[in-house]
Design an enzyme around this catalytic site. Structure first.
Site, PDB file in Angstrom:
ATOM      1  CG  ASP A 256      -1.845  -1.188   1.260  1.00  0.00           C
ATOM      2  OD1 ASP A 256      -2.256  -1.647   0.181  1.00  0.00           O
ATOM      3  OD2 ASP A 256      -2.152  -1.677   2.364  1.00  0.00           O
ATOM      4  CG  ASN A 289       8.620   2.175  10.524  1.00  0.00           C
ATOM      5  OD1 ASN A 289       9.680   2.460  11.067  1.00  0.00           O
ATOM      6  ND2 ASN A 289       8.028   2.982   9.659  1.00  0.00           N
TER       7      ASN A 289
END
Length: 316
Positions: A256, A289
């Site tokens: 995304d 992350n």
């Protein structure tokens, strides 16, 4: 500034946590959960916001989890155009085992959309205050929604003059490509299926993508190659972009994030070669992350500067 609308037919609230160690049949103590909005197009909107592009997120929503989804998006200042449904918005669950660093992702099934609710979503898209320059259709289809429904949406968007960007899979991807879109982002596995091959090497990836462009399935194809980066093919462009080497902590949201980078690049006037490098930078930065976090803008900027070094002199 270009107007961007994202469509998420199967949104979710992502609940993530960590545990010291995951052991079968034992009570596992977890850290306080973190709640984040999720689903393909919603994540694209969130990532676009981080890049400096506003968008309008269109999605079905229902029940207490749907209320939470809207609140979470409001906290991130995402413009919303929700469509109320009779079904409760789904929730996903992600746990990281801190002893191994392994991530466990539990995806719940989406709730069905009735024919009336599907029609309401289509009416919402047609009734937007401004015709979007880009309509991003991203994510899976919930129960009760056939691939032909996406074809109707693509056709309506093209009639309005919007450029359609698609990131989905399976029969839905095949049918919207048969209708024709502006940009598609299949992964190499999806491209292999469309080409009728078990696997594709770099040369075969390029040829399969060229075939989609030649046949009018899309103007731009960006093939996600995972840790190997991406391949972009357009009318006068063929380019393979390697992914920078980084310490990977999670792949959630990487696709995304790549789509957001592609749309932001095209919406702000970057060339196709620059745009795919920004997309790879965003997707790679998202893997740095933990959990369901997306990327940090400073990571994207640093990786994009590095990737721009590989631009041909005439395109730099």
């Amino acid at each position: 500034m270009a107007t961007i609308v994202t469509l998420t037919l199967n949104p979710t609230v992502d609940k993530s946590t960590t545990a010291d160690k995951i052991i079968p049949d034992q009570k596992i103590r977890c850290a306080a959960p973190k709640f984040e909005p999720g689903g393909g197009g919603i994540n694209v909107s969130r990532a676009l916001k981080r890049l400096g592009s506003d968008s309008v997120a269109v999605f079905p929503v229902g029940g207490p989890s749907g209320t939470l989804l809207r609140e979470l998006l409001a906290q991130e200042q995402i413009q919303q155009q929700p469509v109320e449904t009779g079904s409760r918005t789904r929730e996903n669950f992600i746990v990281v085992d801190e002893s191994t660093g392994q991530q466990y992702r539990f995806g719940m099934p989406g709730m069905p959309l009735s024919a009336e609710e599907q029609q309401q979503i289509l009416a919402t898209l047609r009734g937007l205050p401004a015709v979007p320059n880009f309509l991003v259709i991203s994510g899976s289809l919930p129960p009760g929604v056939e691939p032909e429904y996406l074809v109707r949406i693509v056709r309506a968007a093209k009639e309005l003059g919007s450029k359609v960007v698609v990131d989905t899979s399976g029969p839905a991807l095949h049918q919207v490509l048969a209708e024709g879109v502006y940009l598609a982002k299949p992964n190499v596995g999806e491209l292999s299926k469309m080409a009728g091959a078990d696997e594709l090497d770099n040369e075969a990836v390029t040829e399969a993508a060229r075939k989609l462009v030649r046949e009018g399935s899309c103007e731009i194809v960006v093939v996600s190659l995972g840790p190997q980066g991406a391949c972009v093919v357009a009318k006068d462009v063929v380019d393979h972009v390697p992914a920078p080497a980084v310490k990977k902590r999670s792949t959630v949201g990487a696709g995304d994030s790549m789509v957001a980078g592609l749309v932001h690049g095209l919406a702000t006037g970057l060339t196709v070669r620059e745009t795919v490098r920004l997309g790879v930078a965003c997707g790679t930065a998202a893997t740095m992350n933990p959990g369901t976090e997306l990327f940090r803008k400073e990571d994207v900027d640093r990786l994009y500067r590095w990737l721009r070094q590989s631009l041909p002199a005439a395109a730099a």
